[in-house]
Design an enzyme around this catalytic site. Structure first.
Site, PDB file in Angstrom:
ATOM      1  N   ASP A 187       0.840  -1.203   0.000  1.00 21.24           N
ATOM      2  CA  ASP A 187       0.000   0.000   0.000  1.00 21.24           C
ATOM      3  C   ASP A 187       0.870   1.245   0.000  1.00 21.24           C
ATOM      4  O   ASP A 187       1.688   1.444   0.909  1.00 21.24           O
ATOM      5  CB  ASP A 187      -0.886   0.014   1.256  1.00 21.24           C
ATOM      6  CG  ASP A 187      -1.803   1.228   1.272  1.00 21.24           C
ATOM      7  OD1 ASP A 187      -2.820   1.199   0.554  1.00 21.24           O
ATOM      8  OD2 ASP A 187      -1.488   2.213   1.974  1.00 21.24           O
ATOM      9  N   TYR A 195       2.644   9.811   0.275  1.00 27.22           N
ATOM     10  CA  TYR A 195       3.692   9.222   1.123  1.00 27.22           C
ATOM     11  C   TYR A 195       5.102   9.496   0.587  1.00 27.22           C
ATOM     12  O   TYR A 195       6.092   9.191   1.256  1.00 27.22           O
ATOM     13  CB  TYR A 195       3.514   7.700   1.263  1.00 27.22           C
ATOM     14  CG  TYR A 195       2.175   7.250   1.812  1.00 27.22           C
ATOM     15  CD1 TYR A 195       1.293   8.144   2.416  1.00 27.22           C
ATOM     16  CD2 TYR A 195       1.791   5.916   1.733  1.00 27.22           C
ATOM     17  CE1 TYR A 195       0.066   7.723   2.894  1.00 27.22           C
ATOM     18  CE2 TYR A 195       0.565   5.489   2.218  1.00 27.22           C
ATOM     19  CZ  TYR A 195      -0.300   6.411   2.798  1.00 27.22           C
ATOM     20  OH  TYR A 195      -1.511   5.987   3.275  1.00 27.22           O
ATOM     21  N   LYS A 234      -2.906   5.936  -4.179  1.00 23.98           N
ATOM     22  CA  LYS A 234      -4.060   6.796  -3.882  1.00 23.98           C
ATOM     23  C   LYS A 234      -3.831   8.205  -4.416  1.00 23.98           C
ATOM     24  O   LYS A 234      -2.691   8.698  -4.416  1.00 23.98           O
ATOM     25  CB  LYS A 234      -4.285   6.884  -2.368  1.00 23.98           C
ATOM     26  CG  LYS A 234      -4.148   5.584  -1.627  1.00 23.98           C
ATOM     27  CD  LYS A 234      -4.474   5.699  -0.159  1.00 23.98           C
ATOM     28  CE  LYS A 234      -4.017   4.457   0.584  1.00 23.98           C
ATOM     29  NZ  LYS A 234      -2.595   4.450   0.948  1.00 23.98           N
ATOM     30  N   HIS A 259      -8.018   9.117  -1.975  1.00 24.02           N
ATOM     31  CA  HIS A 259      -7.398   9.017  -0.644  1.00 24.02           C
ATOM     32  C   HIS A 259      -8.339   9.527   0.473  1.00 24.02           C
ATOM     33  O   HIS A 259      -8.464   8.900   1.521  1.00 24.02           O
ATOM     34  CB  HIS A 259      -6.085   9.806  -0.644  1.00 24.02           C
ATOM     35  CG  HIS A 259      -5.109   9.374   0.394  1.00 24.02           C
ATOM     36  ND1 HIS A 259      -3.753   9.388   0.196  1.00 24.02           N
ATOM     37  CD2 HIS A 259      -5.276   8.916   1.669  1.00 24.02           C
ATOM     38  CE1 HIS A 259      -3.135   8.968   1.286  1.00 24.02           C
ATOM     39  NE2 HIS A 259      -4.046   8.670   2.190  1.00 24.02           N
TER      40      HIS A 259
HETATM   41  N1  LIG Z   1      -5.949   5.848   3.662  1.00 23.38           N
HETATM   42  C1  LIG Z   1      -5.517   6.610   4.639  1.00 23.38           C
HETATM   43  O1  LIG Z   1      -5.950   7.743   4.844  1.00 23.38           O
HETATM   44  C2  LIG Z   1      -4.460   6.064   5.564  1.00 23.38           C
HETATM   45  C3  LIG Z   1      -4.215   6.715   6.789  1.00 23.38           C
HETATM   46  C4  LIG Z   1      -3.250   6.174   7.631  1.00 23.38           C
HETATM   47  C5  LIG Z   1      -2.557   5.035   7.246  1.00 23.38           C
HETATM   48  N2  LIG Z   1      -2.789   4.447   6.031  1.00 23.38           N
HETATM   49  C6  LIG Z   1      -2.069   3.232   5.594  1.00 23.38           C
HETATM   50  O2  LIG Z   1      -2.123   2.292   6.668  1.00 23.38           O
HETATM   51  C7  LIG Z   1      -0.800   1.898   7.010  1.00 23.38           C
HETATM   52  C8  LIG Z   1      -0.705   1.514   8.469  1.00 23.38           C
HETATM   53  O3  LIG Z   1      -1.003   2.614   9.314  1.00 23.38           O
HETATM   54  P1  LIG Z   1       0.106   3.326  10.220  1.00 23.38           P
HETATM   55  O4  LIG Z   1       1.396   3.310   9.497  1.00 23.38           O
HETATM   56  O5  LIG Z   1      -0.424   4.617  10.666  1.00 23.38           O
HETATM   57  O6  LIG Z   1       0.184   2.471  11.557  1.00 23.38           O
HETATM   58  P2  LIG Z   1       0.021   0.950  12.050  1.00 23.38           P
HETATM   59  O7  LIG Z   1       0.278  -0.033  10.990  1.00 23.38           O
HETATM   60  O8  LIG Z   1      -1.266   0.914  12.785  1.00 23.38           O
HETATM   61  O9  LIG Z   1       1.208   0.906  13.122  1.00 23.38           O
HETATM   62  C9  LIG Z   1       2.548   1.097  12.736  1.00 23.38           C
HETATM   63  C10 LIG Z   1       3.395   1.275  13.980  1.00 23.38           C
HETATM   64  O10 LIG Z   1       3.424   0.060  14.735  1.00 23.38           O
HETATM   65  C11 LIG Z   1       4.776  -0.423  14.801  1.00 23.38           C
HETATM   66  N3  LIG Z   1       4.702  -1.870  14.582  1.00 23.38           N
HETATM   67  C12 LIG Z   1       4.332  -2.507  13.442  1.00 23.38           C
HETATM   68  N4  LIG Z   1       4.337  -3.837  13.615  1.00 23.38           N
HETATM   69  C13 LIG Z   1       4.728  -4.057  14.885  1.00 23.38           C
HETATM   70  C14 LIG Z   1       4.937  -5.222  15.651  1.00 23.38           C
HETATM   71  N5  LIG Z   1       4.745  -6.462  15.143  1.00 23.38           N
HETATM   72  N6  LIG Z   1       5.365  -5.085  16.941  1.00 23.38           N
HETATM   73  C15 LIG Z   1       5.575  -3.852  17.469  1.00 23.38           C
HETATM   74  N7  LIG Z   1       5.396  -2.699  16.793  1.00 23.38           N
HETATM   75  C16 LIG Z   1       4.969  -2.800  15.504  1.00 23.38           C
HETATM   76  C17 LIG Z   1       5.542   0.282  13.711  1.00 23.38           C
HETATM   77  O11 LIG Z   1       6.886   0.492  14.071  1.00 23.38           O
HETATM   78  P3  LIG Z   1       8.140  -0.141  13.230  1.00 23.38           P
HETATM   79  O12 LIG Z   1       8.034   0.391  11.822  1.00 23.38           O
HETATM   80  O13 LIG Z   1       9.324   0.358  13.960  1.00 23.38           O
HETATM   81  O14 LIG Z   1       7.966  -1.642  13.290  1.00 23.38           O
HETATM   82  C18 LIG Z   1       4.812   1.636  13.663  1.00 23.38           C
HETATM   83  O15 LIG Z   1       5.287   2.497  14.687  1.00 23.38           O
HETATM   84  C19 LIG Z   1       0.034   3.136   6.604  1.00 23.38           C
HETATM   85  O16 LIG Z   1       1.408   2.856   6.560  1.00 23.38           O
HETATM   86  C20 LIG Z   1      -0.598   3.466   5.290  1.00 23.38           C
HETATM   87  O17 LIG Z   1      -0.129   2.591   4.274  1.00 23.38           O
HETATM   88  C21 LIG Z   1      -3.757   4.942   5.199  1.00 23.38           C
END
Ligand SMILES: NC(=O)c1ccc[n+]([C@@H]2O[C@H](COP(=O)([O-])OP(=O)(O)OC[C@H]3O[C@@H](n4cnc5c(N)ncnc54)[C@H](OP(=O)(O)O)[C@@H]3O)[C@@H](O)[C@H]2O)c1
Length: 294
Positions: A52, A57, A82, A115
Site C-alpha cells: 500500500d 507518502y 491513492k 485518498h
Molecule cells: N488511507 C488513509 O488515509 C491512511 C491513513 C493512515 C494510514 N494508512 C495506511 O495504513 C498503514 C498503516 O497505518 P500506520 O502506518 O499509521 O500504523 P500501524 O500499521 O497501525 O502501526 C505502525 C506502527 O506500529 C509499529 N509496529 C508494526 N508492527 C509491529 C509489531 N509487530 N510489533 C511492534 N510494533 C509494531 C511500527 O513500528 P516499526 O516500523 O518500527 O515496526 C509503527 O510504529 C500506513 O502505513 C498506510 O499505508 C492509510
C-alpha cells in the site's frame, strides 16, 4: 459479485467485486527512501504480495525500486496507490494517477483509491475520473478511502464500474460497524488502515493478556482479530524485518469467540487515531454512548 474468501499461494485473499485482494498488505506511510525500499523488500521476502502506497507518502519511487528488484512477476503482486484530496477534479485526477503509476515504474496499479473525500469537488466528477482511470488501463480496480457509509453509498451509485475497496481506519479501539456493514452490502472489502492504531494499541493490557495466552505478539492478536472478520483486509506498517514477518504470521492460529468479544469491547468513543483537519463527518459508533445519544 460480492465477497468471498479463498487462499492464493500461501496467503488468503478477499474476492471483492472481481478483485483478489491479499488480506495482509504492507503499509508504507513514513517508510521513505532506503527505509522504504528495504521494508518492501523484507515484506516480499516474507511472502507479502500486497503493498500500500500513495502519492502523499512520497515513496512511490522507493516502492517501485523494490518491486523491480524482487524478480517477482507483475501479476503476482497487488499494488495500491491513492490520489490526494486536492487532486479530485477530473483533469487533476488523471494527471495525478498517471504520475503515481510512472513513479512506481509500472504501467498500471492493481487498486487506485480516492485518498480522502473532498466536499468542494462534485463527487460525480471524481468518481467519473476514477472509473475513467480503470477504463484507460491505469489501474485494474478502483475504490475509495475514508468514505463514511452514506458517502460510500453515493459513490457506489455514481460508479459505472464496481468499487472493490474502502480503505478505512479500523482496529479494536474504533467501532466501524456502520461502514463495515455498508461495505459488505456492496460486496466491497474494508481494508483496515492504521490497524495497530499507529502502535498505540500495542501496550493495551487486554491485548497483552490474550497475546500471552496464545504465545503470540500483541500485533499478531490485533491482526488476527481483524482477519477473523469477513470482508476485512489490513495493511500494518513496519520498517523492521522481524516485525514485518510477525505481522503476516497470523493465519496459523485462531481466537475463540470470548477473545474476539473481549477485544471488540475495547472500542471507545475517542478511539480514532487518524484525525486530519479535512476528515469527513464520521459514522457514529454503532455501540457507543454517542450512538445512544442520537
Ligand atoms: N488511507 C488513509 O488515509 C491512511 C491513513 C493512515 C494510514 N494508512 C495506511 O495504513 C498503514 C498503516 O497505518 P500506520 O502506518 O499509521 O500504523 P500501524 O500499521 O497501525 O502501526 C505502525 C506502527 O506500529 C509499529 N509496529 C508494526 N508492527 C509491529 C509489531 N509487530 N510489533 C511492534 N510494533 C509494531 C511500527 O513500528 P516499526 O516500523 O518500527 O515496526 C509503527 O510504529 C500506513 O502505513 C498506510 O499505508 C492509510
Amino acid at each position: 459479485m460480492g465477497l468471498s474468501f479463498q487462499p492464493l499461494g500461501a496467503l488468503p485473499v478477499i474476492e471483492a467485486n472481481g478483485a483478489r485482494i491479499p488480506r495482509i498488505g504492507l503499509g508504507t506511510w513514513r517508510s521513505t527512501h532506503d527505509e522504504g525500499v528495504q521494508a518492501v523488500q523484507a515484506a516480499l521476502d516474507a511472502g507479502y504480495r500486497h503493498i500500500d502506497t500513495a502519492a502523499r507518502y512520497e515513496n512511490e519511487q522507493a516502492v517501485g525500486q523494490a518491486l523491480a528488484a524482487s524478480g517477482l512477476s507483475r501479476d503476482a503482486i497487488f499494488v495500491t496507490t491513492k490520489v490526494w484530496h486536492t487532486e479530485l477534479r477530473a483533469a487533476d485526477f488523471r494527471r495525478a494517477a498517471e504520475a503515481s503509476v510512472a513513479r512506481l515504474g509500472l504501467d498500471h496499479v492493481d487498486l487506485l483509491l480516492v485518498h480522502w473525500p473532498n466536499p468542494e469537488v462534485p463527487l460525480a466528477e471524481t468518481i467519473g475520473a476514477l472509473c475513467d482511470a480503470q477504463r484507460s488501463g491505469l489501474t485494474r480496480h478502483i475504490g475509495v478511502s475514508n468514505f463514511p457509509a452514506a458517502l460510500l453509498d453515493r459513490a457506489v451509485a455514481l460508479a459505472s464500474v464496481p468499487l472493490v475497496a474502502n480503505q478505512c481506519e479500523y482496529h479494536p479501539y474504533l467501532d466501524q460497524t456502520t461502514v463495515l456493514d455498508a461495505c459488505r452490502r456492496h460486496g466491497i472489502a474494508l481494508i483496515a488502515h492504521t490497524p495497530l492504531g499507529s502502535g498505540k494499541l500495542l501496550a493495551d493490557p487486554v491485548i497483552a493478556e490474550i497475546a500471552r495466552e496464545h504465545n503470540r505478539k500483541p500485533a499478531q492478536i490485533i491482526l488476527r482479530w481483524l482477519m477473523q472478520q469477513p470482508g476485512v483486509a489490513a495493511i500494518p506498517k513496519s520498517s523492521n524485518r522481524l516485525r514485518i514477518g510477525e505481522n503476516v504470521a497470523v493465519f496459523d492460529f485462531g481466537l475463540d469467540a470470548n477473545s474476539m468479544a473481549r477485544i471488540a469491547a475495547l472500542a471507545h468513543d475517542d478511539g480514532r487515531v487518524s484525525k486530519p483537519a479535512w476528515h469527513p463527518q464520521w459514522d457514529a459508533p454503532a455501540n457507543s454512548s454517542a450512538a445512544h445519544r442520537t
